[in-house]
Motif scaffolding. Structure first.
Motif, PDB file in Angstrom:
ATOM      1  N   GLY A   8      -2.371  -5.530   2.984  1.00 61.41           N
ATOM      2  CA  GLY A   8      -2.580  -4.239   3.621  1.00 61.41           C
ATOM      3  C   GLY A   8      -3.239  -3.180   2.753  1.00 61.41           C
ATOM      4  O   GLY A   8      -3.544  -2.093   3.245  1.00 61.41           O
ATOM      5  N   GLY A   9      -3.469  -3.497   1.491  1.00 64.59           N
ATOM      6  CA  GLY A   9      -4.131  -2.521   0.639  1.00 64.59           C
ATOM      7  C   GLY A   9      -5.596  -2.355   1.008  1.00 64.59           C
ATOM      8  O   GLY A   9      -6.139  -3.101   1.828  1.00 64.59           O
ATOM      9  N   GLY A  10      -6.232  -1.348   0.406  1.00 63.31           N
ATOM     10  CA  GLY A  10      -7.642  -1.129   0.669  1.00 63.31           C
ATOM     11  C   GLY A  10      -8.084   0.232   0.200  1.00 63.31           C
ATOM     12  O   GLY A  10      -7.389   0.910  -0.557  1.00 63.31           O
ATOM     13  N   LEU A  18      -2.340   4.127   5.397  1.00 64.74           N
ATOM     14  CA  LEU A  18      -2.372   2.676   5.248  1.00 64.74           C
ATOM     15  C   LEU A  18      -0.951   2.162   5.457  1.00 64.74           C
ATOM     16  O   LEU A  18       0.016   2.887   5.203  1.00 64.74           O
ATOM     17  N   ARG A  19      -0.847   0.905   5.884  1.00 62.93           N
ATOM     18  CA  ARG A  19       0.465   0.271   5.963  1.00 62.93           C
ATOM     19  C   ARG A  19       0.439  -1.006   5.160  1.00 62.93           C
ATOM     20  O   ARG A  19      -0.355  -1.909   5.450  1.00 62.93           O
ATOM     21  N   LEU A  20       1.308  -1.080   4.186  1.00 65.54           N
ATOM     22  CA  LEU A  20       1.449  -2.279   3.374  1.00 65.54           C
ATOM     23  C   LEU A  20       2.554  -3.162   3.942  1.00 65.54           C
ATOM     24  O   LEU A  20       3.537  -2.661   4.497  1.00 65.54           O
ATOM     25  N   SER A  21       2.386  -4.469   3.776  1.00 66.30           N
ATOM     26  CA  SER A  21       3.397  -5.434   4.198  1.00 66.30           C
ATOM     27  C   SER A  21       3.770  -6.313   3.021  1.00 66.30           C
ATOM     28  O   SER A  21       2.939  -6.577   2.145  1.00 66.30           O
ATOM     29  N   CYS A  22       4.993  -6.780   3.017  1.00 68.66           N
ATOM     30  CA  CYS A  22       5.465  -7.711   2.001  1.00 68.66           C
ATOM     31  C   CYS A  22       6.344  -8.748   2.692  1.00 68.66           C
ATOM     32  O   CYS A  22       7.424  -8.415   3.188  1.00 68.66           O
ATOM     33  N   GLU A  23       5.871  -9.985   2.715  1.00 67.57           N
ATOM     34  CA  GLU A  23       6.599 -11.053   3.377  1.00 67.57           C
ATOM     35  C   GLU A  23       7.271 -11.935   2.347  1.00 67.57           C
ATOM     36  O   GLU A  23       6.648 -12.370   1.376  1.00 67.57           O
ATOM     37  N   ALA A  24       8.543 -12.213   2.585  1.00 64.53           N
ATOM     38  CA  ALA A  24       9.292 -13.111   1.711  1.00 64.53           C
ATOM     39  C   ALA A  24       9.121 -14.550   2.190  1.00 64.53           C
ATOM     40  O   ALA A  24       9.029 -14.805   3.387  1.00 64.53           O
ATOM     41  N   SER A  25       9.101 -15.473   1.224  1.00 64.10           N
ATOM     42  CA  SER A  25       8.818 -16.866   1.546  1.00 64.10           C
ATOM     43  C   SER A  25       9.967 -17.550   2.266  1.00 64.10           C
ATOM     44  O   SER A  25       9.787 -18.601   2.856  1.00 64.10           O
ATOM     45  N   MET A  83       2.157   4.562   4.684  1.00 65.93           N
ATOM     46  CA  MET A  83       1.719   5.629   3.786  1.00 65.93           C
ATOM     47  C   MET A  83       0.803   6.579   4.541  1.00 65.93           C
ATOM     48  O   MET A  83      -0.273   6.176   4.994  1.00 65.93           O
ATOM     49  N   ASN A  84       1.244   7.814   4.694  1.00 66.93           N
ATOM     50  CA  ASN A  84       0.474   8.843   5.383  1.00 66.93           C
ATOM     51  C   ASN A  84       0.089   9.956   4.412  1.00 66.93           C
ATOM     52  O   ASN A  84       0.662  10.077   3.332  1.00 66.93           O
ATOM     53  N   SER A  85      -0.865  10.762   4.826  1.00 67.27           N
ATOM     54  CA  SER A  85      -1.319  11.895   3.998  1.00 67.27           C
ATOM     55  C   SER A  85      -1.609  11.445   2.570  1.00 67.27           C
ATOM     56  O   SER A  85      -1.177  12.082   1.600  1.00 67.27           O
ATOM     57  N   LEU A  86      -2.353  10.385   2.455  1.00 64.65           N
ATOM     58  CA  LEU A  86      -2.615   9.817   1.130  1.00 64.65           C
ATOM     59  C   LEU A  86      -3.439  10.761   0.263  1.00 64.65           C
ATOM     60  O   LEU A  86      -4.310  11.501   0.766  1.00 64.65           O
ATOM     61  N   LYS A  87      -3.154  10.717  -1.027  1.00 67.16           N
ATOM     62  CA  LYS A  87      -3.825  11.566  -2.002  1.00 67.16           C
ATOM     63  C   LYS A  87      -4.495  10.670  -3.060  1.00 67.16           C
ATOM     64  O   LYS A  87      -4.052   9.538  -3.273  1.00 67.16           O
ATOM     65  N   PRO A  88      -5.499  11.169  -3.735  1.00 68.86           N
ATOM     66  CA  PRO A  88      -6.128  10.365  -4.794  1.00 68.86           C
ATOM     67  C   PRO A  88      -5.126   9.893  -5.848  1.00 68.86           C
ATOM     68  O   PRO A  88      -5.276   8.788  -6.394  1.00 68.86           O
ATOM     69  N   GLU A  89      -4.098  10.666  -6.100  1.00 67.25           N
ATOM     70  CA  GLU A  89      -3.099  10.275  -7.103  1.00 67.25           C
ATOM     71  C   GLU A  89      -2.197   9.136  -6.617  1.00 67.25           C
ATOM     72  O   GLU A  89      -1.380   8.625  -7.385  1.00 67.25           O
ATOM     73  N   ASP A  90      -2.334   8.739  -5.362  1.00 67.05           N
ATOM     74  CA  ASP A  90      -1.602   7.565  -4.864  1.00 67.05           C
ATOM     75  C   ASP A  90      -2.332   6.268  -5.208  1.00 67.05           C
ATOM     76  O   ASP A  90      -1.799   5.177  -4.955  1.00 67.05           O
ATOM     77  N   THR A  91      -3.515   6.375  -5.750  1.00 66.55           N
ATOM     78  CA  THR A  91      -4.285   5.191  -6.138  1.00 66.55           C
ATOM     79  C   THR A  91      -3.533   4.391  -7.186  1.00 66.55           C
ATOM     80  O   THR A  91      -3.142   4.916  -8.228  1.00 66.55           O
ATOM     81  N   ALA A  92      -3.309   3.112  -6.890  1.00 67.92           N
ATOM     82  CA  ALA A  92      -2.535   2.248  -7.783  1.00 67.92           C
ATOM     83  C   ALA A  92      -2.478   0.848  -7.191  1.00 67.92           C
ATOM     84  O   ALA A  92      -2.876   0.632  -6.042  1.00 67.92           O
ATOM     85  N   THR A  93      -1.953  -0.079  -7.984  1.00 69.97           N
ATOM     86  CA  THR A  93      -1.576  -1.377  -7.449  1.00 69.97           C
ATOM     87  C   THR A  93      -0.123  -1.276  -7.008  1.00 69.97           C
ATOM     88  O   THR A  93       0.732  -0.826  -7.782  1.00 69.97           O
ATOM     89  N   TYR A  94       0.126  -1.676  -5.781  1.00 70.44           N
ATOM     90  CA  TYR A  94       1.467  -1.572  -5.206  1.00 70.44           C
ATOM     91  C   TYR A  94       2.117  -2.950  -5.192  1.00 70.44           C
ATOM     92  O   TYR A  94       1.511  -3.931  -4.755  1.00 70.44           O
ATOM     93  N   GLN A 116       2.498 -10.220  -6.111  1.00 75.90           N
ATOM     94  CA  GLN A 116       1.329 -10.186  -6.983  1.00 75.90           C
ATOM     95  C   GLN A 116       0.633  -8.831  -6.958  1.00 75.90           C
ATOM     96  O   GLN A 116      -0.220  -8.552  -7.809  1.00 75.90           O
ATOM     97  N   GLY A 117       0.972  -8.000  -6.008  1.00 78.32           N
ATOM     98  CA  GLY A 117       0.395  -6.664  -5.923  1.00 78.32           C
ATOM     99  C   GLY A 117      -0.777  -6.572  -4.965  1.00 78.32           C
ATOM    100  O   GLY A 117      -1.483  -7.548  -4.719  1.00 78.32           O
ATOM    101  N   THR A 118      -0.967  -5.390  -4.422  1.00 76.34           N
ATOM    102  CA  THR A 118      -2.105  -5.106  -3.556  1.00 76.34           C
ATOM    103  C   THR A 118      -2.666  -3.739  -3.961  1.00 76.34           C
ATOM    104  O   THR A 118      -1.918  -2.797  -4.195  1.00 76.34           O
ATOM    105  N   GLN A 119      -3.979  -3.654  -4.038  1.00 78.66           N
ATOM    106  CA  GLN A 119      -4.622  -2.445  -4.537  1.00 78.66           C
ATOM    107  C   GLN A 119      -4.801  -1.427  -3.430  1.00 78.66           C
ATOM    108  O   GLN A 119      -5.283  -1.749  -2.329  1.00 78.66           O
ATOM    109  N   VAL A 120      -4.435  -0.197  -3.730  1.00 78.29           N
ATOM    110  CA  VAL A 120      -4.662   0.936  -2.839  1.00 78.29           C
ATOM    111  C   VAL A 120      -5.528   1.940  -3.595  1.00 78.29           C
ATOM    112  O   VAL A 120      -5.175   2.365  -4.698  1.00 78.29           O
ATOM    113  N   THR A 121      -6.650   2.296  -2.999  1.00 76.99           N
ATOM    114  CA  THR A 121      -7.556   3.264  -3.607  1.00 76.99           C
ATOM    115  C   THR A 121      -7.792   4.392  -2.615  1.00 76.99           C
ATOM    116  O   THR A 121      -8.201   4.146  -1.478  1.00 76.99           O
ATOM    117  N   VAL A 122      -7.526   5.611  -3.053  1.00 70.60           N
ATOM    118  CA  VAL A 122      -7.696   6.785  -2.202  1.00 70.60           C
ATOM    119  C   VAL A 122      -8.818   7.634  -2.788  1.00 70.60           C
ATOM    120  O   VAL A 122      -8.723   8.113  -3.914  1.00 70.60           O
TER     121      VAL A 122
END
Length: 124
Positions: A8-10, A18-25, A83-94, A116-122
């Protein structure tokens, strides 16, 4: 050991969502807590949000309160981070993480399994 897979990153503009998802095996147990952390280049890992799997109680880091929402879907063994009202400072690997305890914790050291993480760039 449980495998956790984030998605869900991007790239999104400031103010967007954005909405991130995390699925357990495998099916998670009621005595677990799960959380989202993030890490930006050159910065320490930061607690974002946590949820008690059984009761759904939540906790948030100060920097995301009121903007981010953590939730879970028991049937899908999946947690989400809206994640709503995203800001540039939210940029990170989640990263999502699992703790074999029902007690939520803001410390990454308390979690035993990590995705393993997903990248979010604002962009500004």
């Amino acid at each position: 050991q449980v495998q956790l897979v984030e998605s869900g990153g991007g790239l999104v503009q400031a103010g967007g969502s954005l909405r991130l998802s995390c699925e357990a095996s495998r099916r998670t147990f009621s005595s677990y807590a799960m959380a989202w952390f993030r890490q930006a280049p050159g910065k320490e890992r930061e607690f974002v949000a946590a949820i008690n799997w059984s009761f759904g109680s939540t906790a948030y880091g100060d920097s995301v309160k009121g903007r981010f929402t953590i939730s879970r879907d028991n049937a899908k063994s999946t947690i989400y981070l809206q994640m709503n009202s995203l800001k540039p400072e939210d940029t990170a690997t989640y990263y999502c993480a699992l703790r074999p305890s029902p007690v939520k914790s803001p410390s990454g050291a308390d979690y035993t399994d990590w995705g393993q993480g997903t990248q979010v760039t604002v962009s500004s």
